[in-house]
Design an enzyme around this catalytic site. Sequence first.
Site, mmCIF file in Angstrom:
data_model
loop_
_atom_site.group_PDB
_atom_site.id
_atom_site.type_symbol
_atom_site.label_atom_id
_atom_site.label_comp_id
_atom_site.label_asym_id
_atom_site.label_seq_id
_atom_site.Cartn_x
_atom_site.Cartn_y
_atom_site.Cartn_z
ATOM 1 C CE1 TYR A 1 -3.650 -2.487 0.344
ATOM 2 C CE2 TYR A 1 -2.722 -3.111 2.458
ATOM 3 C CZ TYR A 1 -3.611 -3.329 1.435
ATOM 4 O OH TYR A 1 -4.467 -4.390 1.494
ATOM 5 C CD1 TRP B 1 -6.599 2.683 1.617
ATOM 6 C CD2 TRP B 1 -4.481 2.925 0.930
ATOM 7 N NE1 TRP B 1 -6.419 1.896 0.501
ATOM 8 C CE2 TRP B 1 -5.131 2.040 0.060
ATOM 9 C CE3 TRP B 1 -3.149 3.247 0.683
ATOM 10 C CZ2 TRP B 1 -4.493 1.443 -1.023
ATOM 11 C CZ3 TRP B 1 -2.513 2.662 -0.402
ATOM 12 C CH2 TRP B 1 -3.179 1.782 -1.236
ATOM 13 C CE1 TYR C 1 -3.338 -0.713 -3.811
ATOM 14 C CE2 TYR C 1 -4.109 0.809 -5.500
ATOM 15 C CZ TYR C 1 -4.365 -0.007 -4.410
ATOM 16 O OH TYR C 1 -5.656 -0.126 -3.946
ATOM 17 N N GLY D 1 -14.074 -0.342 3.714
ATOM 18 C CA GLY D 1 -12.770 -0.693 4.257
ATOM 19 C C GLY D 1 -12.661 -2.155 4.666
ATOM 20 C CG ASP E 1 -10.539 -4.397 1.024
ATOM 21 O OD1 ASP E 1 -10.931 -3.584 1.880
ATOM 22 O OD2 ASP E 1 -9.484 -4.257 0.398
ATOM 23 N NE ARG F 1 -4.323 -8.758 -0.893
ATOM 24 C CZ ARG F 1 -4.582 -7.506 -0.513
ATOM 25 N NH1 ARG F 1 -4.252 -7.092 0.686
ATOM 26 N NH2 ARG F 1 -5.179 -6.665 -1.342
ATOM 27 C CD1 TRP G 1 -10.912 -6.705 4.938
ATOM 28 C CD2 TRP G 1 -11.677 -6.278 7.004
ATOM 29 N NE1 TRP G 1 -10.267 -5.572 5.397
ATOM 30 C CE2 TRP G 1 -10.714 -5.285 6.651
ATOM 31 C CE3 TRP G 1 -12.288 -6.218 8.260
ATOM 32 C CZ2 TRP G 1 -10.372 -4.243 7.513
ATOM 33 C CZ3 TRP G 1 -11.936 -5.173 9.106
ATOM 34 C CH2 TRP G 1 -10.992 -4.208 8.730
ATOM 35 C CD GLU H 1 -3.075 -5.711 5.368
ATOM 36 O OE1 GLU H 1 -2.273 -6.531 4.855
ATOM 37 O OE2 GLU H 1 -3.923 -5.085 4.701
HETATM 38 C C1 GLC Z 1 -7.112 -2.809 2.741
HETATM 39 C C2 GLC Z 1 -8.082 -2.740 3.908
HETATM 40 C C3 GLC Z 1 -8.527 -1.315 4.119
HETATM 41 C C4 GLC Z 1 -7.302 -0.436 4.314
HETATM 42 C C5 GLC Z 1 -6.278 -0.615 3.198
HETATM 43 C C6 GLC Z 1 -4.951 0.044 3.497
HETATM 44 O O1 GLC Z 1 -7.712 -2.466 1.544
HETATM 45 O O2 GLC Z 1 -9.166 -3.580 3.713
HETATM 46 O O3 GLC Z 1 -9.401 -1.210 5.207
HETATM 47 O O4 GLC Z 1 -7.664 0.889 4.436
HETATM 48 O O5 GLC Z 1 -6.018 -1.975 2.981
HETATM 49 O O6 GLC Z 1 -4.424 -0.431 4.702
#
Ligand code: GLC
Length: 415
Positions: free
Chosen positions: A31, A35, A83, A160, A162, A195, A343, A386
């Site tokens: 990432y 965000w 990304y 958030g 996913d 994932r 999730w 994470e």
């Molecule tokens: C994933 C998570 C999300 C978060 C992002 C960056 O997409 O599901 O909640 O904001 O990663 O950490």
Amino acid sequence: MNQHTNPDREARSILIANDRGGYTIPTEGLYPYQWNWDSAIAALGFAQFDLDRAWTEIETLFTGQWEDGMVPHILFHQQDEGYFPGPDVWGCNGPIPSSGIIQPPIAATMARKIWEQDTAFGDARMKELFPKLLAWHRWIMKWRLDEFGAVCTTHPWEAGRDNAPDWDNSMARMDASDVGEYQRRDTSHVNSDDRPTKFDYDRYIKLVQIGRDAGWDQQALLSLNPFRVADPTMTFTTLRAARDVLMISEKLELEAEGLSEDIEKLESGARSLWNEDLGSFDSRDAHTGEMAESISNASYLCWYAGMESDRMLKGLKSVLETVPYPVPSYDPDMPKFDARRYWRGPTWAFMNMMIGFGLADMEHAQQAEQLRQKTAELISGYGFAEYFDPKTGSPAGGQAFTWTAAVWLHWAGRA
Ligand code: GLC
């Protein structure tokens, strides 16, 4: 288990290493941008050792706010080939290249916390930020409410969470057969078993294509977007943010017309997500009215939103007693539970912290403390991952993660 002997120091170094100058990336590689809700959590971490930097984190997030008040879920401050989907896929025209959806609005709540830490330091900056917080709140009220006053997510990434089971039925109804070829990047950084699946990913990308083709015109998307789910994450965080914005307006004597009415509307929306048979707050497909039948960690954000529930409390007590590393993102007794897949089972430290905030606010000090201690055990034992396997504690997804470090500094590591 690998004991982390100086988690305070480690947590600070993670925040500093992930700092890109005014904003923090969630983790290197996986990432590489800013965000939205990650940043609000990062600010809480910085506030423990650099209050000025904490404010800057949130201020930078709002430099990406669109003219209509929307605050994007990702700000692409600088291009990164690692990304996907990047700015070209989203095709947005905000002040900073960005995605076209939001994330749960927790910035107001976290900004309030850092402001209250030192109001003399923060008053001027809060006054500056306030109209932006209010504009985002109003944007959500205008575009994301369902007929009951619950707040909808228009993309699984928007809530958030996913690949939460909450979206399964809505996603299954979607046709993504014409999504075309694309190259995922996430699975080149971390284990693909941790994932979302290809079935999910096709639909994530298809929804981005629908938004982009509509020029992110929210009015048009109300009918064009096949995915619209009223969900506890969006509803509870919006309700909580509205309460915080109102409180800030009162303290600083700032205009916030209509907020009390909005709060009432959101409260009835939140109540409408109660699923009596399930005994939990749940998600509801706004197109079909069908409930998802999902008990998630977002269901336990009711206290964060100021909503009391004896049954949720009973459920939480049992989770705290029976799950070694609570709170799982999905009920371990349900058939779709998957301990490592994002999730659909794993425990997320920042969600624990928000649940803990709510418990403490609503005078459930014992459960708040129990949850804090278990989260501390998890992070000091297994590191700044994470997310974690709720049964074994084993770390999953990305490592050296910003929000897990921030949770340690602000909450879990503070006995
Ligand atoms: C994933 C998570 C999300 C978060 C992002 C960056 O997409 O599901 O909640 O904001 O990663 O950490």
